[in-house]
Design an enzyme around this catalytic site. Structure first.
Site, PDB file in Angstrom:
ATOM      1  N   GLN A  33       0.836  -1.200   0.000  1.00  0.00           N
ATOM      2  CA  GLN A  33       0.000   0.000   0.000  1.00  0.00           C
ATOM      3  C   GLN A  33       0.871   1.249   0.000  1.00  0.00           C
ATOM      4  OE1 GLN A  33      -1.827   1.226   3.710  1.00  0.00           O
ATOM      5  NE2 GLN A  33      -3.795   1.453   2.679  1.00  0.00           N
ATOM      6  N   GLY A  34       0.775   2.028  -1.056  1.00  0.00           N
ATOM      7  CA  GLY A  34       1.543   3.273  -1.134  1.00  0.00           C
ATOM      8  C   GLY A  34       0.626   4.465  -0.928  1.00  0.00           C
ATOM      9  N   SER A  70       0.911   6.484   2.366  1.00  0.00           N
ATOM     10  CA  SER A  70       1.597   7.469   3.201  1.00  0.00           C
ATOM     11  C   SER A  70       2.766   8.137   2.495  1.00  0.00           C
ATOM     12  CB  SER A  70       2.126   6.789   4.463  1.00  0.00           C
ATOM     13  OG  SER A  70       1.069   6.213   5.165  1.00  0.00           O
ATOM     14  N   GLU A 121      -9.742  -1.764   5.428  1.00  0.00           N
ATOM     15  CA  GLU A 121      -8.527  -1.930   6.235  1.00  0.00           C
ATOM     16  C   GLU A 121      -8.840  -1.738   7.719  1.00  0.00           C
ATOM     17  OE1 GLU A 121      -5.329   0.718   5.193  1.00  0.00           O
ATOM     18  OE2 GLU A 121      -3.862  -0.407   6.364  1.00  0.00           O
TER      19      GLU A 121
END
Ligand code: FAD
Length: 395
Positions: A128-129, A131, A246
């Site tokens: 997961q990109g 942040s 999530e």
């Protein structure tokens, strides 16, 4: 959702329990946490084992290759896999628990046809990109740019805290496609193949020694427009779908693990002695553990509600933030109780002597991480305050 188990659900439980009794010991224990090739192979191998036995994507619709289990069967699945101490989802976390569900809800027919079967077989690891160094909690301030060039986007920028980035084939990535509008309005959700030229993944080491995080640098990375999920500049809405999975359902198995952790702690207290009495004889300690156990029961009821809602509407909604906040708070309380009980043994992450203490020290660190991962507790409080309780906006 009917909370009573039907004959069919009990039959499902029996069939699953029998399969797990054979499959889990045969599969063997997890490798060392720092051996990433072995870890990836172990996690994806278990996913393949589930797939071959017809248990992959337990709650994913049958049309996408899942088992299409009812909410109650989904809960039975979690109860039984935890009971059997089946391997953790590990580096399949993103694909199985939020990227896959996001594609089911928002992906194009082509994206679903290409990715969902390979995710279920364990052939694709995702990261997961979301942040970025200067955005963090204020996710909508992200600055990684994607500029359209024909039928491709060209990406430049940096991501941080990308768990499993070094072993992933794909990333669910948020990029800025319009810098001139309100910050939430100019974001796009992209599927980024992690082997594209211009991607530099640099692992980071966390405080307690874990090596799961990475920094990801993007330098003129070309990604097909066909990899966009949802419309251009509609990524904030799609990201909220991802985050609701999530925060709302991805940590459900951890609730079951917490029950086990509490049992383990009680056993420890019954064996540890202080001034000639077992620690379990301390009424204050029993009250504290009892309170956390009762809160866990309430959380399990909330979990059932969230799962039921996700099944009915396709997404979890803000109930996910309520769950994430309450669960994290509970785990931090439990961690404090454990540290108090362990006293000096809590200074080491290894088991001390005959004392099975290391697990509780690791769990304390985990609780701390959890109050930051997937959105900090402070930010969840803002969301609950504003969107559930209707309090005035922070700003
Ligand atoms: C174990 C773990 C795994 C992670 N995995 C991933 C991953 O795979 N992919 C990914 O993209 N990210 C991941 N993250 C990053 C995580 O989502 C961010 O760390 C988190 O969103 C917080 O951002 P930050 O670290 O920049 O903190 P900051 O945003 O700088 O926050 C610092 C402090 O200020 C508080 N704060 C900030 N804004 C507000 C506000 N408006 N109101 C009240 N308090 C506020 C915060 O709550 C926090 O206490 C992971 C983090 C952890 C710990």
């Amino acid at each position: 959702m009917d909370l009573r188990y039907t004959e069919e659900e009990e039959a499902f439980r029996a069939e699953l329990r029998e399969w797990l009794e054979d499959a889990v010991p045969k599969y063997g224990p997890a490798p060392d946490p720092d051996e990433w090739d072995a870890r990836r192979a172990y996690d994806t191998g278990w996913q393949r084992t589930l797939y071959d036995a017809g248990y992959a994507g337990i709650n994913w619709p049958k049309e996408y290759g899942g088992r299409g289990a009812t909410p109650t069967e989904h809960l039975v699945y979690i109860e039984e896999t935890e009971r059997a101490r089946a391997p953790y989802v590990g580096c399949n976390f993103v694909a199985q628990l939020h990227a896959g569900p996001t594609l089911i809800a928002e992906g194009s027919p082509e994206q679903k046809a290409f990715h969902l079967p390979t995710m279920l077989r364990g052939d694709e690891v995702w990261c997961q990109g979301f942040s970025e160094p200067n955005a963090g909690s204020d996710l909508a301030s992200l600055r990684t740019r994607a500029v359209r060039d024909g039928d491709e986007y060209v990406l430049n920028g940096q991501k941080i805290w990308t768990s499993f980035g070094h072993v992933a084939e794909y990333g669910e990535m948020l990029v800025r496609t319009d810098p001139d509008v309100k910050k939430q309005a100019g974001i796009t959700w992209l599927i980024v193949p992690m082997d594209r030229p211009g991607i530099d993944v640099r692992p980071l080491r966390a405080m307690e020694g874990a090596t799961e995080f990475c920094e990801v640098f993007l330098d003129d990375v070309r990604v097909p427009v066909a990899n966009r999920v949802g419309e251009e500049n509609d990524g904030w809405r799609v990201a909220n779908v991802t985050l609701s999975f999530e925060r709302g359902t991805a940590f459900v198995a951890d609730v079951m693990q917490t029950e086990e952790l509490i049992r383990d702690l009680v056993e420890l207290a019954q064996h540890l002695t202080s001034k000639g009495a077992t620690r379990w004889e301390d009424a204050g300690l029993r009250r504290d553990i009892g309170r956390v156990a009762a809160e866990l029961d309430a959380l399990w009821a909330l979990t059932k509600r969230n799962i039921s809602q996700a099944q009915r509407t396709g997404v979890v909604g803000v109930g996910g933030s309520v769950f994430k906040l309450a669960f994290t708070d509970l785990r931090n309380q439990l961690g404090d109780i454990a540290m108090h009980l362990l006293e000096r043994a809590s200074l080491s992450i290894d088991d001390l002597g005959d004392l099975p203490s290391g697990r509780h020290v690791q769990a304390r660190f985990w609780a701390l991480r959890m109050s930051i991962a997937a959105g900090t507790s402070q930010v969840q409080r803002n969301i609950v305050g504003e969107r559930v309780l209707g309090l005035p906006r922070e700003r």
